[in-house]
Design an enzyme around this catalytic site. Structure first.
Site, PDB file in Angstrom:
ATOM      1  N   ASP A  94       5.072   1.170 -43.259  1.00  0.00           N
ATOM      2  CA  ASP A  94       4.582   0.122 -42.364  1.00  0.00           C
ATOM      3  C   ASP A  94       5.612  -0.950 -42.039  1.00  0.00           C
ATOM      4  O   ASP A  94       5.264  -2.003 -41.507  1.00  0.00           O
ATOM      5  CB  ASP A  94       3.338  -0.530 -42.976  1.00  0.00           C
ATOM      6  CG  ASP A  94       3.650  -1.303 -44.252  1.00  0.00           C
ATOM      7  OD1 ASP A  94       4.633  -0.947 -44.932  1.00  0.00           O
ATOM      8  OD2 ASP A  94       2.909  -2.245 -44.567  1.00  0.00           O
ATOM      9  N   GLU A  95       6.876  -0.703 -42.323  1.00  0.00           N
ATOM     10  CA  GLU A  95       7.875  -1.739 -42.104  1.00  0.00           C
ATOM     11  C   GLU A  95       9.238  -1.112 -41.850  1.00  0.00           C
ATOM     12  O   GLU A  95       9.601  -0.107 -42.468  1.00  0.00           O
ATOM     13  CB  GLU A  95       7.937  -2.667 -43.325  1.00  0.00           C
ATOM     14  CG  GLU A  95       8.791  -3.880 -43.136  1.00  0.00           C
ATOM     15  CD  GLU A  95       8.646  -4.869 -44.288  1.00  0.00           C
ATOM     16  OE1 GLU A  95       9.093  -6.010 -44.133  1.00  0.00           O
ATOM     17  OE2 GLU A  95       8.075  -4.494 -45.339  1.00  0.00           O
TER      18      GLU A  95
END
Length: 348
Positions: A94-95
């Site tokens: 997610d990053e």
């Protein structure tokens, strides 16, 4: 991404929207992998014992993780990134860091690129993302946490040093909880305090990391965005439904972990030299033991033999065991080994 795992669950199950959600194990024995913002208001956070989270938030709803779905969404987001740049360094599902100095759309402002990416993510996945924008990785990462959820923040070159001076030391990316506590005891509470310490002092007290701390408190970070960052380890760990003490029960669990680990090693087409075992006791004390070979381990039976020997060395257990894990590290990948004469380990 904002509360990524929990947001995916709320998106796919309308009944969860607006409610405190924890993705992870059961309320009694598990660990929180992600918490919705509704849950975070009660102090629930990732890596917290589910039992503690439930005590903080009695109405907390636990949802089992669906990692395949999270990977699918992550791949959708990566496709959006690739519309703008090939220089993408994932940190997790997610990053990621993106270097947009030169980009496929010839957009001059990084803020405009971040705005477009966030809008496309929302349109394609139904989820919100936050962005931090600056001229190096440390500052971009720092900025990404300022206006979460669903926001952006920019740190410009002329603002960097003054901004970092006001930053609490616990919010420095790369300064963990233990290090932050050590610094606080030394009177280092902010970036300004850290900046007042000499390079010699920081290296003497924090080793190689001291040089990194000396740079970032001045807003400096010369690390490049690396799209080919090499995976360092492959691991599996399981939290048990009940504390285990019996060797026979632990052997059964070890076999399950070994099977999962070997499956992941084969899927990654990777081989390692170091095998580590991790044990978490019922009082949350954690111990690890490792063995390193001079040769690559490319045999499932050899990993099993090493794991059993390391576990046996820890038995009989002085207290109940709530978690056990295995990790293979010092990796080399099959694609990099082609054409080389490789020393292998075989078990007989």
């Amino acid at each position: 991404m904002d509360a990524f795992f929990a947001s995916v669950e709320q998106r796919d199950n309308p009944e969860l929207k607006g409610k405190p959600v924890a993705v992870g194990g059961s309320a009694e024995r598990g660990v929180v992998a992600a918490a919705s913002y509704e849950a975070r208001k009660f102090g629930v956070r990732s890596a917290m014992a589910s039992k503690t989270a439930k005590r903080l938030c009695p109405n907390l709803i636990f949802v089992k993780p669906r990692f395949e779905e999270y990977k699918n969404v992550s791949n959708q987001i990566r496709e959006i990134f690739l519309e703008y740049t090939e220089l993408i360094e994932p940190l997790s599902l997610d990053e990621a860091y993106l270097d947009v100095t030169e980009n496929h759309k010839n957009i001059l402002l990084a803020t405009e690129i971040a705005k477009q990416i966030r809008e496309k993510i929302k349109a394609k996945t139904g989820l919100t993302a936050s962005a931090g924008i600056s001229f190096n990785k440390f500052l971009a990462k720092t900025a990404s946490d300022v206006n979460k959820p669903n926001g952006m923040f920019v740190i410009k070159p002329h603002q960097a040093e003054a901004y970092v001076e006001t930053l609490p030391i616990k919010r420095f990316y790369g300064v963990g909880k233990v290090t932050a506590e050590k610094m606080t005891k030394m009177g280092i509470a902010t970036g300004k305090d850290l900046k007042e310490k000499s390079l010699e002092f920081l290296v003497n007290n924090f080793g190689k990391a001291g040089r990194y701390y000396h740079e970032i408190c001045r807003g400096k970070d010369n690390r490049k965005v690396n799209p080919d960052r090499i995976r360092k380890s492959i691991g599996v760990e399981n939290t048990f439904s009940n504390d285990l003490n019996s060797p026979d029960e632990l052997y059964v669990e070890l076999d399950i972990i070994l099977a999962q680990l070997w499956k992941r090693v084969k899927k990654a087409r990777a081989f390692g030299k170091t095998l580590s075992i991790k044990i978490k006791y019922d009082d949350f004390e954690i111990i690890t033991r490792s063995r390193t070979s001079q040769l690559l381990i490319m045999e499932e039976q050899f990993i099993s033999k090493q794991a059993y020997e390391m576990l046996n060395a820890l038995l009989p257990s002085p207290k109940g065991i709530r978690l056990m894990g295995l990790t293979v590290s010092n990796l080399e990948f099959e694609s990099d080994l082609e054409g080389r004469q490789i020393p292998l380990i075989f078990s007989i």
